[in-house]
Design an enzyme around this catalytic site. Structure first.
Site, PDB file in Angstrom:
ATOM      1  N   ASP A 174     -14.070   5.234   3.177  1.00 33.77           N
ATOM      2  CA  ASP A 174     -12.668   5.213   4.080  1.00 33.77           C
ATOM      3  C   ASP A 174     -12.141   6.444   4.135  1.00 33.77           C
ATOM      4  O   ASP A 174     -11.833   7.023   5.172  1.00 33.77           O
ATOM      5  CB  ASP A 174     -11.774   4.221   3.606  1.00 33.77           C
ATOM      6  N   ASP A 175     -12.016   7.205   3.077  1.00 28.28           N
ATOM      7  CA  ASP A 175     -11.333   8.717   3.211  1.00 28.28           C
ATOM      8  C   ASP A 175     -12.028   9.602   4.094  1.00 28.28           C
ATOM      9  O   ASP A 175     -11.537  10.317   4.742  1.00 28.28           O
ATOM     10  CB  ASP A 175     -11.365   9.135   1.724  1.00 28.28           C
ATOM     11  N   LYS A 178      -6.325  -1.894  -0.920  1.00 26.79           N
ATOM     12  CA  LYS A 178      -7.004  -1.735   0.258  1.00 26.79           C
ATOM     13  C   LYS A 178      -7.659  -2.993   0.569  1.00 26.79           C
ATOM     14  O   LYS A 178      -7.896  -3.386   1.711  1.00 26.79           O
ATOM     15  CB  LYS A 178      -8.326  -0.808  -0.063  1.00 26.79           C
ATOM     16  N   GLU A 221     -13.608   4.460  -2.076  1.00 23.78           N
ATOM     17  CA  GLU A 221     -12.310   5.000  -1.776  1.00 23.78           C
ATOM     18  C   GLU A 221     -11.899   5.783  -2.880  1.00 23.78           C
ATOM     19  O   GLU A 221     -11.859   5.541  -4.030  1.00 23.78           O
ATOM     20  CB  GLU A 221     -11.676   3.497  -1.979  1.00 23.78           C
ATOM     21  N   ASP A 222     -11.391   6.927  -2.365  1.00 28.36           N
ATOM     22  CA  ASP A 222     -10.529   7.847  -3.379  1.00 28.36           C
ATOM     23  C   ASP A 222     -11.220   8.524  -4.620  1.00 28.36           C
ATOM     24  O   ASP A 222     -10.936   8.258  -5.597  1.00 28.36           O
ATOM     25  CB  ASP A 222      -9.273   7.348  -3.993  1.00 28.36           C
ATOM     26  N   ARG A 236      -9.349  11.034  -6.958  1.00 28.59           N
ATOM     27  CA  ARG A 236      -8.511  11.743  -6.147  1.00 28.59           C
ATOM     28  C   ARG A 236      -7.865  10.643  -5.316  1.00 28.59           C
ATOM     29  O   ARG A 236      -7.900  10.172  -4.129  1.00 28.59           O
ATOM     30  CB  ARG A 236      -9.284  12.662  -5.319  1.00 28.59           C
ATOM     31  N   TYR A 272       0.870  -1.059   0.076  1.00 26.68           N
ATOM     32  CA  TYR A 272       0.098  -0.023   0.042  1.00 26.68           C
ATOM     33  C   TYR A 272       0.983   1.219   0.047  1.00 26.68           C
ATOM     34  O   TYR A 272       2.002   1.424  -0.458  1.00 26.68           O
ATOM     35  CB  TYR A 272      -1.080  -0.066   1.181  1.00 26.68           C
ATOM     36  N   ASN A 278      -0.296  14.241   2.937  1.00 28.67           N
ATOM     37  CA  ASN A 278       0.609  13.173   2.175  1.00 28.67           C
ATOM     38  C   ASN A 278       0.744  13.381   0.831  1.00 28.67           C
ATOM     39  O   ASN A 278      -0.275  13.781   0.364  1.00 28.67           O
ATOM     40  CB  ASN A 278       0.606  11.743   2.926  1.00 28.67           C
TER      41      ASN A 278
HETATM   42  P1  NAI Z   1      -9.091  18.303  -0.733  1.00 31.27           P
HETATM   43  O1  NAI Z   1      -8.253  18.620  -1.996  1.00 31.27           O
HETATM   44  O2  NAI Z   1     -10.453  17.812  -0.620  1.00 31.27           O
HETATM   45  O3  NAI Z   1      -8.929  19.410   0.273  1.00 31.27           O
HETATM   46  C1  NAI Z   1      -7.705  20.278   0.487  1.00 31.27           C
HETATM   47  C2  NAI Z   1      -8.243  21.400   1.580  1.00 31.27           C
HETATM   48  O4  NAI Z   1      -7.247  22.187   1.728  1.00 31.27           O
HETATM   49  C3  NAI Z   1      -9.374  22.420   0.763  1.00 31.27           C
HETATM   50  O5  NAI Z   1     -10.169  22.807   1.803  1.00 31.27           O
HETATM   51  C4  NAI Z   1      -8.316  23.605   0.382  1.00 31.27           C
HETATM   52  O6  NAI Z   1      -8.772  24.805   0.183  1.00 31.27           O
HETATM   53  C5  NAI Z   1      -7.150  23.546   1.691  1.00 31.27           C
HETATM   54  N1  NAI Z   1      -6.163  24.179   1.186  1.00 31.27           N
HETATM   55  C6  NAI Z   1      -5.478  24.052  -0.040  1.00 31.27           C
HETATM   56  N2  NAI Z   1      -4.430  24.758  -0.038  1.00 31.27           N
HETATM   57  C7  NAI Z   1      -4.495  25.507   1.009  1.00 31.27           C
HETATM   58  C8  NAI Z   1      -3.581  26.575   1.594  1.00 31.27           C
HETATM   59  N3  NAI Z   1      -2.512  26.963   1.246  1.00 31.27           N
HETATM   60  N4  NAI Z   1      -3.938  26.912   2.871  1.00 31.27           N
HETATM   61  C9  NAI Z   1      -4.955  26.586   3.606  1.00 31.27           C
HETATM   62  N5  NAI Z   1      -5.987  25.583   3.053  1.00 31.27           N
HETATM   63  C10 NAI Z   1      -5.447  25.157   1.929  1.00 31.27           C
HETATM   64  O7  NAI Z   1      -8.268  17.082  -0.192  1.00 31.27           O
HETATM   65  P2  NAI Z   1      -8.404  16.217   0.950  1.00 31.27           P
HETATM   66  O8  NAI Z   1      -8.835  14.728   0.372  1.00 31.27           O
HETATM   67  O9  NAI Z   1      -9.363  16.590   2.382  1.00 31.27           O
HETATM   68  O10 NAI Z   1      -7.160  15.862   1.756  1.00 31.27           O
HETATM   69  C11 NAI Z   1      -6.294  16.502   2.162  1.00 31.27           C
HETATM   70  C12 NAI Z   1      -4.918  16.079   2.698  1.00 31.27           C
HETATM   71  O11 NAI Z   1      -5.144  15.334   3.701  1.00 31.27           O
HETATM   72  C13 NAI Z   1      -4.313  14.984   1.619  1.00 31.27           C
HETATM   73  O12 NAI Z   1      -2.910  15.598   1.439  1.00 31.27           O
HETATM   74  C14 NAI Z   1      -4.448  13.848   1.997  1.00 31.27           C
HETATM   75  O13 NAI Z   1      -3.437  12.986   1.601  1.00 31.27           O
HETATM   76  C15 NAI Z   1      -4.457  14.128   3.642  1.00 31.27           C
HETATM   77  N6  NAI Z   1      -5.156  12.858   4.079  1.00 31.27           N
HETATM   78  C16 NAI Z   1      -4.717  12.147   5.109  1.00 31.27           C
HETATM   79  C17 NAI Z   1      -5.295  10.965   5.614  1.00 31.27           C
HETATM   80  C18 NAI Z   1      -4.336  10.508   6.834  1.00 31.27           C
HETATM   81  O14 NAI Z   1      -3.577  10.884   7.164  1.00 31.27           O
HETATM   82  N7  NAI Z   1      -5.020   9.210   7.246  1.00 31.27           N
HETATM   83  C19 NAI Z   1      -6.541  10.680   5.280  1.00 31.27           C
HETATM   84  C20 NAI Z   1      -6.883  11.404   4.079  1.00 31.27           C
HETATM   85  C21 NAI Z   1      -6.526  12.546   3.722  1.00 31.27           C
END
Ligand code: NAI
Length: 558
Positions: free
Chosen positions: A267-268, A173, A244-245, A155, A102, A407
């Protein structure tokens, strides 16, 4: 399970089709009697080995691989050929192999998917199949499909929209269902819903394997997914759909559309929220205090931020707050600044978190003014938790809770080293990626990884056991508490907010039992509650060991 035959009874398989059946193939471990009975004489070398000897060989072969992606390709080949040996290898050392099957290696495999492709695995449901989804699903040779992991590739991890290249994700997964929580692999179906892609370079790549068109409108997509969800229940009654994603807005909309109508989860959204709550529960046990009394600031208000925020609100209501009061404890900040009522660009999921405050685009200013106890980064932007931000959190809190979840590594809002150093060792820190151990002022810290793999396989195992009618947020909150309970005091002392990865299997089986209890309590199970839940669970947990051919536990093919 990747059955390539059309026979109706696996116990009658003979010769090469038996060696081609990854769930039944034992390769050199077939006994001489089995070889004689199943037409295998001459199709295998003379030696009769056991699984342990095969395992030693596989480990030696793995040691020759020059890179993680080569290890991934080798392991995937094993999965296609001999499922038992594959799981024996992966389950022998989860800390080593989960990052191969993964994240992060799977991300590289996805970017190269069309190039490293050898043969189809799972199913591909194209939007061109609209009106015929049921017929398409019937082509899958297994009758008793218990889980479908469905992705649109919209995504993927930090890679954005990669369309059909995302197929590595549902495959990986579902492998984790088995490797981390013992869900038997034969009723698991990875499925890529090909709706096209916005990714022009991919559409221009001659080796790209998906539809070369942009995705449809939301209405068109929802109609198609409606047909899919109905068809799944007709073709595979009682099957759980794991989303997922998907693109963030699609993910939130589709979960809201189906969560009370079908057996499904995302899951996300829910898995992420659960693992974050597990980290918060552990952190609060270390620093003292209840979740309902914490002020939380999210940096990032996309699908992860909203999903975690919503489940935290539910968890706070379980501690006695009203939903409105719980929402007031949670603030959010996105690419355009703090969410507050004068913002005209907020979507329906963001509005509950827009509380009266002067507009600001400065995170440090927002932290100084709101004085959150917990700061959660889900912004996709690396380095945004600056020294000033971490110092401000530390000024306002004896033990600031700082989670930098974006990440891959370069997108983490801050590193573990920075969080511990800038907070003078006070931060209770978790990341979305695995940072190495850190030494600050002579003390070692072991940063936790808020990885969903601690949760979704356990919830899936509970669903497998109890066959519930629906999946609720309470089940994910129960999983979070069960996970937190399993972090020892020695691990907490080192700053670890999650159980060690090497123990993932025992931790998740224990978590699955706790979730199963909640499912029985909520009267959502469709099977009878056993007198001895532990023995009942253990009897159903998958173990990598060869079974007699035609064993009743193996799914029959269509
Ligand atoms: P998304 O694209 O739906 O949301 C990103 C958010 O960040 C949006 O609200 C955007 O406006 C904001 N953003 C972007 N640039 C910014 C900046 N310069 N300043 C402030 N805010 C900003 O993405 P999603 O799906 O919500 O994922 C976000 C991150 O979380 C990804 O990097 C993902 O890898 C990580 N993630 C980690 C998980 C874990 O650790 N278990 C699980 C799911 C997501």
């Amino acid at each position: 399970m990747k059955d390539t035959t059309n026979t109706t009874d696996t116990s009658t398989l003979q010769g090469l089709p038996l060696l081609d059946h990854p769930g039944l193939n034992k390769d050199t471990a077939f006994t001489q009697e089995e070889r004689a009975k199943h037409g295998l004489i001459g199709l295998l070398p003379d030696a009769v080995e056991d699984l342990d000897r095969q395992f030693q060989r596989a480990m030696r072969q793995l040691a020759q691989k020059p890179s993680p992606i080569e290890e991934y390709i080798f392991l995937n080949g094993l999965y296609e050929y001999n499922e038992t040996l594959f799981f024996k290898v992966v389950m022998s050392d989860p800390k080593r192999f989960l990052p191969i099957v993964y994240d992060p290696t799977v991300a590289e495999a996805c970017t190269k998917f069309g190039h490293i492709y050898r043969r189809a695995q799972g199913m591909y449901l194209s939007i061109k199949h609209k009106g015929k989804v049921k017929e398409v699903l019937k082509n899958w040779p297994i009758k008793d499909v218990r889980f479908i992991c469905a992705s649109s590739g919209g995504r993927i991890l930090g890679l954005g929209d990669i369309g059909t290249n995302g197929m590595g994700i549902p495959i990986g997964k579902l492998q984790l269902y088995t490797a981390c929580a013992g869900v038997p692999p034969d009723g698991l179906l990875p499925l890529l819903i090909d709706i096209g892609t916005t990714n022009q370079p991919l559409r221009d790549d001659p080796l790209y394997l998906g539809l070369r068109q942009p995705p449809p409108s939301s209405d068109e997509l929802d109609n198609f997914v409606d047909e899919f969800m109905d068809a799944v229940q007709e073709v595979f009654p009682g099957c759980c759909v794991h989303f997922e994603d998907w693109k963030g807005t699609d993910a939130l909309r589709l979960l809201a559309r189906y969560t009370t109508k079908y057996l499904c989860y995302n899951d996300d959204i829910q898995g992420t929220a659960s693992v974050v709550i597990a980290g918060l529960v552990t952190a609060l046990q270390i620093k003292g205090g209840k979740l309902k009394d914490q002020k939380i600031l999210f940096f990032g208000a996309g699908s992860a931020g909203i999903g975690i925020g919503n489940m935290i609100v539910t968890a706070m209501t379980l501690e006695g707050l009203s939903k409105e009061d719980a929402q007031k404890q949670v603030s959010m900040f996105d690419v355009d600044g703090l969410l507050e009522p004068s913002r005209k660009d907020l979507n329906e999921w963001q509005k509950p978190y827009a509380h009266p405050h002067a507009p600001t685009k400065d995170l440090h200013e927002a932290v100084a003014s709101l004085k959150p106890n917990i700061l959660i980064g889900v912004s996709t932007v690396g380095g945004t938790f600056t020294q000033a931000v971490v110092e401000e959190m530390s000024k306002n809190n004896e033990r600031p809770i700082i989670f930098a979840l974006s990440n891959p590594t370069e997108k983490a809002e801050c590193t573990a080293q920075q969080a511990y150093e800038w907070s003078d060792g006070k931060a209770l820190f978790a990341a979305g990626v695995q940072f190495p151990e850190v030494n600050v002022h002579g003390k070692n810290f072991e940063p936790g990884q808020a990885n969903n793999f601690y949760v979704f396989p356990a919830v899936a195992m509970a669903v497998y056991l109890t066959r519930p009618k629906r999946i609720t947020d309470e089940m994910f909150i129960a999983a979070a508490h069960a996970l937190a309970e399993q972090v020892s005091s020695v691990e907490r002392e080192k700053g670890l907010l999650f159980p060690p990865q090497r123990d993932v299997f025992t931790v998740e089986v224990a978590t699955a039992m706790k979730v199963a209890r909640i499912i029985f309590e909520q009267k959502l199970a469709t099977v009878e509650e056993p007198a001895d839940l532990v023995a009942w669970t253990e009897a159903q947990v998958y173990k990598p060991a060869y079974k007699p051919i035609g064993h009743e536990a193996l799914n029959q093919t269509r």
